[in-house]
Design a protein around this motif. Structure first.
Motif, PDB file in Angstrom:
ATOM      1  N   PRO A 498      18.291  24.757  15.662  1.00 57.39           N
ATOM      2  CA  PRO A 498      18.736  24.295  16.981  1.00 57.39           C
ATOM      3  C   PRO A 498      18.569  22.789  17.176  1.00 57.39           C
ATOM      4  N   GLU A 499      17.683  22.169  16.402  1.00 57.82           N
ATOM      5  CA  GLU A 499      17.501  20.731  16.565  1.00 57.82           C
ATOM      6  C   GLU A 499      18.667  19.951  15.971  1.00 57.82           C
ATOM      7  N   THR A 500      19.116  20.364  14.794  1.00 52.15           N
ATOM      8  CA  THR A 500      20.176  19.616  14.094  1.00 52.15           C
ATOM      9  C   THR A 500      21.530  20.307  14.196  1.00 52.15           C
ATOM     10  N   GLY A 501      21.536  21.636  14.490  1.00 54.18           N
ATOM     11  CA  GLY A 501      22.782  22.374  14.559  1.00 54.18           C
ATOM     12  C   GLY A 501      23.367  22.708  13.205  1.00 54.18           C
ATOM     13  N   SER A 502      22.622  22.494  12.090  1.00 56.04           N
ATOM     14  CA  SER A 502      23.122  22.784  10.743  1.00 56.04           C
ATOM     15  C   SER A 502      22.329  23.930  10.142  1.00 56.04           C
ATOM     16  N   SER A 503      22.823  24.404   8.956  1.00 52.01           N
ATOM     17  CA  SER A 503      22.164  25.510   8.261  1.00 52.01           C
ATOM     18  C   SER A 503      21.412  25.054   7.029  1.00 52.01           C
ATOM     19  N   SER A 504      21.298  23.750   6.825  1.00 56.06           N
ATOM     20  CA  SER A 504      20.623  23.249   5.631  1.00 56.06           C
ATOM     21  C   SER A 504      19.135  23.505   5.729  1.00 56.06           C
ATOM     22  N   GLY A 505      18.544  23.846   4.596  1.00 55.03           N
ATOM     23  CA  GLY A 505      17.109  24.092   4.534  1.00 55.03           C
ATOM     24  C   GLY A 505      16.695  25.483   4.959  1.00 55.03           C
ATOM     25  N   ILE A 506      17.641  26.349   5.227  1.00 54.11           N
ATOM     26  CA  ILE A 506      17.314  27.698   5.655  1.00 54.11           C
ATOM     27  C   ILE A 506      17.455  28.646   4.481  1.00 54.11           C
ATOM     28  N   ARG A 507      16.466  29.517   4.322  1.00 52.08           N
ATOM     29  CA  ARG A 507      16.466  30.487   3.241  1.00 52.08           C
ATOM     30  C   ARG A 507      16.717  31.879   3.831  1.00 52.08           C
ATOM     31  N   TYR A 508      17.412  32.744   3.021  1.00 51.88           N
ATOM     32  CA  TYR A 508      17.800  34.074   3.479  1.00 51.88           C
ATOM     33  C   TYR A 508      17.198  35.123   2.555  1.00 51.88           C
ATOM     34  N   ARG A 509      16.890  36.244   3.156  1.00 51.36           N
ATOM     35  CA  ARG A 509      16.327  37.355   2.388  1.00 51.36           C
ATOM     36  C   ARG A 509      16.721  38.675   3.044  1.00 51.36           C
ATOM     37  N   VAL A 518      24.819  45.456  -2.086  1.00 57.94           N
ATOM     38  CA  VAL A 518      25.107  44.022  -2.175  1.00 57.94           C
ATOM     39  C   VAL A 518      23.841  43.278  -2.556  1.00 57.94           C
ATOM     40  N   THR A 519      24.056  42.040  -3.009  1.00 59.21           N
ATOM     41  CA  THR A 519      22.966  41.080  -3.211  1.00 59.21           C
ATOM     42  C   THR A 519      23.211  39.900  -2.290  1.00 59.21           C
ATOM     43  N   LEU A 520      22.130  39.218  -1.869  1.00 64.53           N
ATOM     44  CA  LEU A 520      22.204  38.130  -0.893  1.00 64.53           C
ATOM     45  C   LEU A 520      21.783  36.834  -1.542  1.00 64.53           C
ATOM     46  N   ASP A 521      22.607  35.808  -1.375  1.00 67.81           N
ATOM     47  CA  ASP A 521      22.276  34.483  -1.917  1.00 67.81           C
ATOM     48  C   ASP A 521      21.185  33.855  -1.047  1.00 67.81           C
ATOM     49  N   GLU A 522      20.128  33.403  -1.658  1.00 69.09           N
ATOM     50  CA  GLU A 522      18.978  32.887  -0.925  1.00 69.09           C
ATOM     51  C   GLU A 522      19.296  31.612  -0.167  1.00 69.09           C
ATOM     52  N   ASN A 523      20.134  30.752  -0.683  1.00 72.06           N
ATOM     53  CA  ASN A 523      20.378  29.437  -0.064  1.00 72.06           C
ATOM     54  C   ASN A 523      21.537  29.464   0.933  1.00 72.06           C
ATOM     55  N   SER A 524      22.601  30.204   0.599  1.00 73.28           N
ATOM     56  CA  SER A 524      23.787  30.163   1.449  1.00 73.28           C
ATOM     57  C   SER A 524      23.936  31.378   2.358  1.00 73.28           C
ATOM     58  N   GLY A 525      23.257  32.473   2.062  1.00 67.71           N
ATOM     59  CA  GLY A 525      23.402  33.685   2.850  1.00 67.71           C
ATOM     60  C   GLY A 525      24.626  34.490   2.506  1.00 67.71           C
ATOM     61  N   ILE A 547      23.400  45.660   7.033  1.00 60.79           N
ATOM     62  CA  ILE A 547      22.204  45.212   6.320  1.00 60.79           C
ATOM     63  C   ILE A 547      21.465  44.237   7.232  1.00 60.79           C
ATOM     64  N   THR A 548      20.153  44.177   7.082  1.00 56.07           N
ATOM     65  CA  THR A 548      19.306  43.307   7.905  1.00 56.07           C
ATOM     66  C   THR A 548      18.900  42.092   7.087  1.00 56.07           C
ATOM     67  N   VAL A 549      19.032  40.898   7.718  1.00 55.09           N
ATOM     68  CA  VAL A 549      18.797  39.629   7.025  1.00 55.09           C
ATOM     69  C   VAL A 549      17.690  38.866   7.751  1.00 55.09           C
ATOM     70  N   LEU A 550      16.773  38.263   6.975  1.00 56.00           N
ATOM     71  CA  LEU A 550      15.725  37.400   7.517  1.00 56.00           C
ATOM     72  C   LEU A 550      16.032  35.966   7.117  1.00 56.00           C
ATOM     73  N   ALA A 551      16.129  35.058   8.123  1.00 58.28           N
ATOM     74  CA  ALA A 551      16.370  33.632   7.878  1.00 58.28           C
ATOM     75  C   ALA A 551      15.118  32.862   8.244  1.00 58.28           C
ATOM     76  N   SER A 558      10.997  31.914  11.440  1.00 53.98           N
ATOM     77  CA  SER A 558      12.105  32.754  10.998  1.00 53.98           C
ATOM     78  C   SER A 558      12.763  33.442  12.184  1.00 53.98           C
ATOM     79  N   CYS A 559      13.904  34.028  11.881  1.00 52.88           N
ATOM     80  CA  CYS A 559      14.607  34.875  12.829  1.00 52.88           C
ATOM     81  C   CYS A 559      15.274  35.995  12.041  1.00 52.88           C
ATOM     82  N   THR A 560      15.653  37.047  12.702  1.00 54.09           N
ATOM     83  CA  THR A 560      16.217  38.227  12.062  1.00 54.09           C
ATOM     84  C   THR A 560      17.589  38.519  12.654  1.00 54.09           C
ATOM     85  N   GLY A 561      18.538  38.837  11.775  1.00 55.35           N
ATOM     86  CA  GLY A 561      19.881  39.174  12.227  1.00 55.35           C
ATOM     87  C   GLY A 561      20.442  40.352  11.446  1.00 55.35           C
ATOM     88  N   THR A 562      21.590  40.834  11.865  1.00 56.59           N
ATOM     89  CA  THR A 562      22.254  41.979  11.230  1.00 56.59           C
ATOM     90  C   THR A 562      23.635  41.540  10.748  1.00 56.59           C
TER      91      THR A 562
END
Length: 901
Positions: A498-509, A518-525, A547-551, A558-562
């Protein structure tokens, strides 16, 4: 100081002379019966000396005046001294003037005052005259003043009998005060009849005395009847009025109207009721604080009311009154008593709460919730810890999003401002609120909308906070076709800082992947297909796979999404027929319906095409398919094939040409319903494709041989039994009534405890007995078969060594040898078994059996397959309609007619 005495004496004499002159010169003034009062020679001021009955003289007088200023006459006729009086002479008189101001009518009463010395002298002077005067023996009014000062013995009156002229009369008295309590208070002189009192009397203790006077001669002769003599005790104002309470406490609310009742006080007086001695007047002597005078008291009722509407609890919350009550209608010589009255001023909401400050400033960090950020204080002059003082706070403006709430601290009455919904620094950096305050109780005074509520402003500064990633929106979707190749890559889930409005530096699991597709890319989601996707798989709802994703960021926030994968349908499933076995009842049916389904979406499904898939010409000659609608067809037979089971291959093709072959097993049965084909017609199946194997044929032959052995055994046993005994008719119930053609009088009836009406059987009427077969239960009816014995009686059988067996433990079997039983033996055997049967019937609340507990039914030759139709019908566990699946030949025609073709 000595001069006023003679002057007042001369003035009084002049007034008396003038009043007497007016009395003599006024012809309209009538004189009433004079009154004589006996008094001591010395009288104190304000001393009660007697009472004049004014009503006997003039009932309408409203002005009462005494000619002697030393004496004062009240409204009830009570005579009081206004000054200390010494009677220099033995006799004194004055006149009471009565005047009616409306009619101007006047009357006078002469009052004569005589001292005790004068009475004694008159007594001695009249003793000589009494012997010559004639007296009447009659009740004489008599009274005496309570608490009299004497001198004692005090002369009251003289009683005389006119028989004293002819006899020597002795006088005596009896009654209370003489020979009864209080004893020796009165006595009478035997010779003169003078009545005396020996001491003072309290009217509050003795209001009157009922005496009896007697006049007798020395020899005991009584020439007169006993005389009833009443001595009334005249009341003296010797009792002070007394308040019912020493301290009265009342409460009146502030700002009340003029004339509001505060309370009522009450006093009592033991003196004679309805006299001046008990006529009370109430008054307020003093008030503390003294100014201003706020209360008044009604002189007759003692009711305290307000005189002003200036009661203000916030200035003075309590007043104390000193109150007085006085008898003699408030005359200055009346007796009086005082008491204390405390008046508490009750609180009303006449003061508005006000904020101690008009503006407040506070701050809060974003994303915080359920925290206290500010306390505001107020002032209220009303009574603390009441509804007039407790505050209600309200946010008037600035809380449109519902981020804040303000509540009241019940202990301090402060307003507590809290954040109940997190604030976002990126949206608003500052919030301005307007708050207001009122009391729980409504404000009693009229007020405008501006002055009725105190308001203040609160400025809330939102502080920035280093937030973690935000999963916005929390549910995201991506569309992928099912059955795509493994390794296909697609967009996945995206979170933002929310500070920068970008997705850089965020990891997904991945937190949850139910099938591991499916498999999930850690850097891009982004996601990659790991296994084949199947839209028609179980656990797939509406074609969406979640599927449930943790960012998370570098700081661990972190936050959790579907991520919902929408599976687009592919025509990868051919239509099929779920029902693979069908039945055709050949007598009533010529065809059956078959229905196909397709797991794919409707765009890849119907309309379906049905066709026979067989190279065998026999199948096509025997069967035919006819389309009914998009998903169903009718399979019918032709050329009258024999009963049996057939396999018919059917191809079903969807609209895009994808098809499947379904092998249907078709059974042709000689039945009415399909259920009969399973139990009765399967062994009658003829040709078709069903063939019996060698082992099946061998099993059938062995079964037939075993069946013949069993039948042969039963036939032999039956032949032997027939030679020994002759069986009775099947329905034993018909034997309960013995058929007789005799014209003689009938036998006596015996009534059993179970309400059966039966015939007593003697030696001439014998019941058959013998071997009894097992009870056969058929459709709810139990049949017992019996065989006749010889012609000898039961006693003859027993003497011959025969025996019988009634054994209920043999499953209902009854064995007997050749003999004939009496009815009592038959009754003992049947009643326990019938009791067990009817015990199953329903009972009502009073434990009585139903109306059809025991009824007589006509025998029709065979039991009903429907079972009982009585009160026990609902005891069956099932419906009891299974017999409809196995109809007798008589009913097959009826069923064929009713069957829908």
């Amino acid at each position: 100081m000595a001069a006023p005495g003679p002057a007042r004496s001369r003035s009084g004499a002049l007034c008396r002379l003038l009043l007497l002159t007016l009395t003599i010169l006024t012809p309209a003034c009538d004189a009433c019966k004079p009154v004589r009062l006996y008094v001591p020679s010395k009288l104190d001021a304000a001393k009660f000396i007697g009472r004049v009955n004014l009503e006997e003289c003039f009932k309408s007088a409203n002005l009462i005046h005494s000619s002697d200023p030393d004496f004062h006459v009240l409204e009830d006729g009570s005579v009081y001294t206004t000054n200390a009086v010494v009677l220099s002479s033995e006799k004194r008189e004055f006149i009471v003037l009565l005047l009616d101001t409306e009619s101007q009518e006047e009357k006078t009463i002469s009052v004569f005052l005589e001292t005790q010395i004068r009475v004694q002298e008159e007594k001695h002077s009249t003793e000589k005259l009494l012997r010559r005067a004639k007296r009447r023996w009659a009740p004489i009014p008599c009274s005496m003043l309570e608490n009299s000062l004497g001198p004692f013995p005090l002369f009251l009156q003289q009683i005389q009998s006119d028989t004293a002229q002819n006899y020597t009369i002795y006088y005596s008295i009896s009654g209370p005060g003489v020979d009864q309590q209080p004893r020796n208070l009165f006595y009478v002189e035997r010779d003169t009849g003078n009545l005396y009192c020996t001491g003072p009397v309290d009217r509050e203790q003795y209001q009157s005395f009922q005496l009896v006077a007697f006049a007798t001669t020395p020899d005991g002769y009584t020439p007169e009847q006993p005389l009833q003599l009443v001595i009334k005790i005249e009341d003296e104002n010797d009792n002070y009025p007394i308040f019912t309470e020493t301290t009265y406490t009342f409460t009146v609310f502030e700002n009340c109207r003029v004339g509001t009742t505060v309370g009522q006080v009450c006093a009592t007086d033991r003196d004679e009721p309805d006299t001046m001695h008990t006529r009370l007047k109430y008054s307020i002597l003093e008030q503390q604080p003294s100014r201003p005078t706020l209360f008044t008291m009604h002189p007759s009722t003692g009711v305290i009311t307000t005189t002003l509407s200036q009661l203000d609890r916030e200035v003075i919350d309590k007043y104390q009154l000193k109150i007085k009550v006085q008898d003699m209608d408030g005359q200055h010589f009346g007796l009086q008593t005082t008491a204390t009255c405390i008046i508490n001023i009750g609180d009303v909401n006449d003061n508005l709460p006000t904020f101690t400050r008009t503006s407040y400033v506070t701050s809060v960090e974003e994303n915080t919730v359920d925290v206290e950020i500010l306390r505001v204080t107020i002032q209220d002059k009303d009574l603390a810890n009441t509804a007039n003082w407790r505050a209600n706070y309200t946010i008037l403006k600035g809380n449109e999003n519902g981020n804040f709430k303000i509540i009241t601290d019940p202990k301090t009455n402060e307003g507590v401002l809290c954040v109940v919904k997190p604030l976002d620094y990126e949206e608003r950096q500052q919030v301005t609120l307007e708050i207001g305050v009122t009391n729980e109780a409504p404000y009693i005074r009229e007020a405008t909308s501006k002055s009725a509520m105190s308001t203040a402003t609160v400025t809330v500064t939102v502080k920035n906070q280093d937030e973690g990633p935000e999963c916005r929106p929390p549910a995201q979707t991506v569309r992928i076709k099912e059955n795509v190749p493994v390794g296909t890559r697609s967009n996945g889930y995206k979170a933002y800082d929310p500070e920068t409005g970008s997705s850089s530096g965020i990891r997904y699991r991945k937190l949850n992947d139910p099938k591991g597709w499916v498999t999930l890319d850690e850097n891009s989601g982004s996601i990659t297909i790991f296994r084949n996707l199947d839209r028609e798989a179980n656990s797939i709802n509406n074609g969406v796979y979640n599927i449930t994703v943790l960012a998370s960021d570098t700081n661990g926030r972190s936050c959790t999404g579907t991520l919902g994968i929408i599976l687009e349908d592919v025509n990868d499933n051919g239509p099929f027929i779920p029902r693979t076995i069908v039945t055709i009842c050949k007598p009533t049916m010529f065809s059956t319906e078959i229905v196909a389904v397709d797991p794919d979406e409707p765009i890849n499904g119907p309309p379906f095409d049905f066709s026979l898939e067989s190279s065998d010409s026999e199948v096509r000659r025997m069967w035919r398919l006819t389309r009914i609608n998009d998903t169903a067809a009718r399979l019918s037979y032709q050329n009258d094939p024999p009963f049996g089971s057939y396999v018919v291959p059917v191809r079903v093709t969807d609209r895009l040409g994808l098809s499947s072959i379904n092998s249907l097993t078709v059974r042709l049965c000689d039945c009415i319903t399909e259920a009969e084909c399973d139990v009765r017609s399967i062994e009658r199946l003829g040709g078709g494709s069903v063939k019996l194997g060698t082992w099946a044929i061998l099993a059938i032959l062995l079964g037939v041989a075993l069946l013949f052995c069993i039948l042969f055994t039963l036939v032999c046993a039956a032949s032997r039994a027939t030679r020994e005994v002759k069986a009775l008719p099947d329905d034993l119930a018909q034997q309960n009534l013995i058929i007789s053609n005799t014209e003689a009088p009938g036998d006596d009836k015996v009534y059993s405890t179970n309400a059966f009406t039966t015939h007593a059987v003697g030696a001439s009427g014998q019941a058959a007995c013998g071997p009894v077969g097992s009870g056969v239960r058929n459709g709810g009816q139990e049949t017992i078969e019996m065989v006749k014995g010889g012609q000898q009686t039961l006693d003859g059988c027993r003497s011959a060594g025969h025996h019988h067996t009634l054994d209920p433990c043999r499953g209902g079997h009854v064995e007997m040898e050749n003999c004939r039983y009496t009815y009592s033996e038959w009754h003992n055997f049947t009643q326990p078994r019938l009791g067990e049967k009817v015990h199953l019937c329903d009972q009502d609340d009073n434990h009585k059996h139903a109306a059809d507990y025991v009824l007589t039914y006509d025998y029709e030759g065979k039991g009903s397959v429907a079972g009982s139709v009585g009160c026990c019908s609902d005891r069956q566990d099932e419906d009891g309609l299974e017999f409809l699946d196995h109809l007798e030949p008589k009913f097959k025609t009826l069923a064929e007619v009713c069957m829908k073709r």
